[in-house]
Design a protein around this motif. Structure first.
Motif: not given
Length: 488
Positions: A475-479
């Motif tokens: 899972l990729l999560k942009d922050s």
């Protein structure tokens, strides 16, 4: 040191017994990358091949001084100040300073080679860090009568050189054919001869990467850097000079000429070259649209790839071909290599589960070991070595299934054999997703590819990368701190 190593020498076009100039110490120079763009697979194949050679020489007990340069000077397309400064052009495109470009792509180069599990060289000099050595070498060549200066640019006098030396000794090309196929000198051309090449180039006012010299402000030609750095770290003569076969006709030919004109000796005793890459039988190239970068190969994010392949599966694939043979990329060939690699790693994983016995019935390991050494001693023949390893895989599987028996002592020898040939020499390791450090390196490359796609408004590719990672449990999560990843 006693050994039976035979190597193919491009210089003599035959196999020769390897006899280093200095006992127990091997000097090896390999032409490194020009770091104004991402490292391509041709580079990777060369560096994986010479990593194998480096590892095997160490295994034989040699001390090896492995020098691999970084080309970070602003070379032009031609010797006579033609074309664009590659670094300045890339810097302008990416709105960075030239040395920021150098740093960015040098880091990327190291990241990719770390994924391929290559050992770092003993010394990794840069062209910009050795300007004074290059100037000194040019001065010596001028003093010896093999170069001349015109309006701030210094040219190597090939026609003067060929009166005393064999300019085409490395390629065995016909000198008359070279002259015939080289363009006519125009009225404005400064060179005396058609084959003359630049040792030092006068910089135009707009040229960013420039240094003072006895001939004015300028920058070094491409070939002089390798001659100067190999001389500094390995001496006037050393053992092995390597690179891709595409370098032999011009770059390495001119290196030999420069070194002989300066030092009156051929720089390397053995010249070794890796062969080209093809894709589905056609030569790999950007212009043909069939070239792909290592990151694309790992992720499968390329029209010609059905899916991605792990770095170790790709290294295994490369080692299945001899370094002097053509290597053809196809989905079918990569699939087969991946299956073979997993089969090898699975068998090795069974070693800790094998029950020992009071006697061994699996045969003679020393005979297999001898054949493995014979393969590597025959010009580093890794395909034959790998074929022998699959005989060991068969034995391991039979031991695990209790069809064969093995003593504790023989099992220890078998584990030592695997350590030597699979891990130490071939440089393979089990790179399953459980290897978190290796996985993070790979994920950073994938995340950068996705960020580049978003920057270029290629949201189809960006979304495809996210979706394919989700499909394999990542899972990729942009922050605000960037893109983070974790296993689902």
């Amino acid at each position: 040191m006693e050994h039976n190593l035979i190597v193919y020498n491009t210089l003599t076009r035959k196999k020769e017994k390897f006899e280093p100039i200095h006992p127990n110490l091997v000097g090896m120079y390999v032409c490194g990358p020009t770091v104004y763009s991402d490292v391509h697979l041709g580079n990777c194949r060369t560096f994986v091949s010479f990593d194998l050679i480096f590892r095997y020489l160490i295994h034989l007990g040699f001390k090896v001084r492995y020098v691999r340069n970084i080309t970070d000077a602003g070379h032009l397309e031609g010797d006579n100040d033609e074309g664009d400064d590659k670094f300045a052009k890339k810097a302008k495109l990416e709105q960075l300073e030239p040395m920021e470009i150098v740093q960015k792509y040098t880091i990327g180069f190291h990241d990719v080679l770390r994924l391929f599990n290559t050992l770092p060289p003993s010394i990794e000099p840069t062209a910009t860090g050795h300007i004074s050595e290059q100037i000194e070498m040019v001065q010596a060549i001028i003093k010896n009568g093999y170069a001349y200066e015109v309006n701030g640019t210094v040219y190597f006098d090939v026609e003067k050189y060929v009166k005393e030396y064999n300019y085409t000794i490395l390629t065995n090309r016909n000198l008359e054919d070279l002259l015939t196929n080289t363009r006519e000198l125009g009225g404005q051309d400064e060179k005396r001869g058609r084959l003359d090449f630049a040792l030092w180039i006068k910089a135009k006012p707009e040229h960013i990467m420039r240094w003072p010299s006895p001939w004015g402000i300028g920058f070094p030609g491409w070939h002089i850097e390798c001659s100067a750095m190999s001389k500094k770290y390995l001496g006037d003569q050393f053992d092995i000079h390597g690179g891709g076969m595409d370098l032999a006709a011009t770059h390495h030919t001119n290196e030999i000429a420069q070194s002989e004109a300066c030092n009156h000796s051929t720089p390397a005793k053995y010249w070794m070259h890796t062969n080209m890459l093809t894709v589905n039988g056609s030569r790999m190239s950007k212009s043909a649209g069939n070239g792909f970068l290592p990151g694309e190969l790992f992720t499968g994010n390329h029209p010609l790839l059905q899916r991605g392949y792990s770095p170790m599966a790709v290294r295994f694939f490369m080692l299945q071909a001899h370094y002097r043979s053509t290597l053809d990329f196809s989905n079918e060939a990569l699939d087969a290599a991946e299956k073979g690699f997993k089969r090898l790693m699975t068998a090795i994983g069974l070693l800790e589960k094998i029950q020992v016995s009071e006697s061994s019935s699996f045969g003679n390991l020393s005979e297999i070991k001898d054949r493995c050494y014979q393969a590597m001693n025959d010009d580093f023949n890794s395909p034959v070595l790998i074929a022998e390893l699959f005989e060991v895989v068969r034995i391991i599987n039979s031991l695990f299934d209790n069809k064969l028996t093995i003593t504790a002592s023989d099992l220890s020898d078998l584990k030592s054999f695997i350590q030597s040939f699979v891990y130490d020499i071939l440089g393979l390791k089990d790179d399953q997703l459980a290897d978190s450090d290796n996985m993070d390196d790979l994920m950073q490359i994938i995340i950068q590819m996705r960020n580049d796609a978003k920057k270029n408004k290629d949201f189809v590719t960006s979304d495809r990368i996210r979706e394919q990672l989700n499909a394999v449990g990542i899972l990729l999560k942009d922050s605000k701190d960037g893109t983070l990843w974790n296993k689902i």
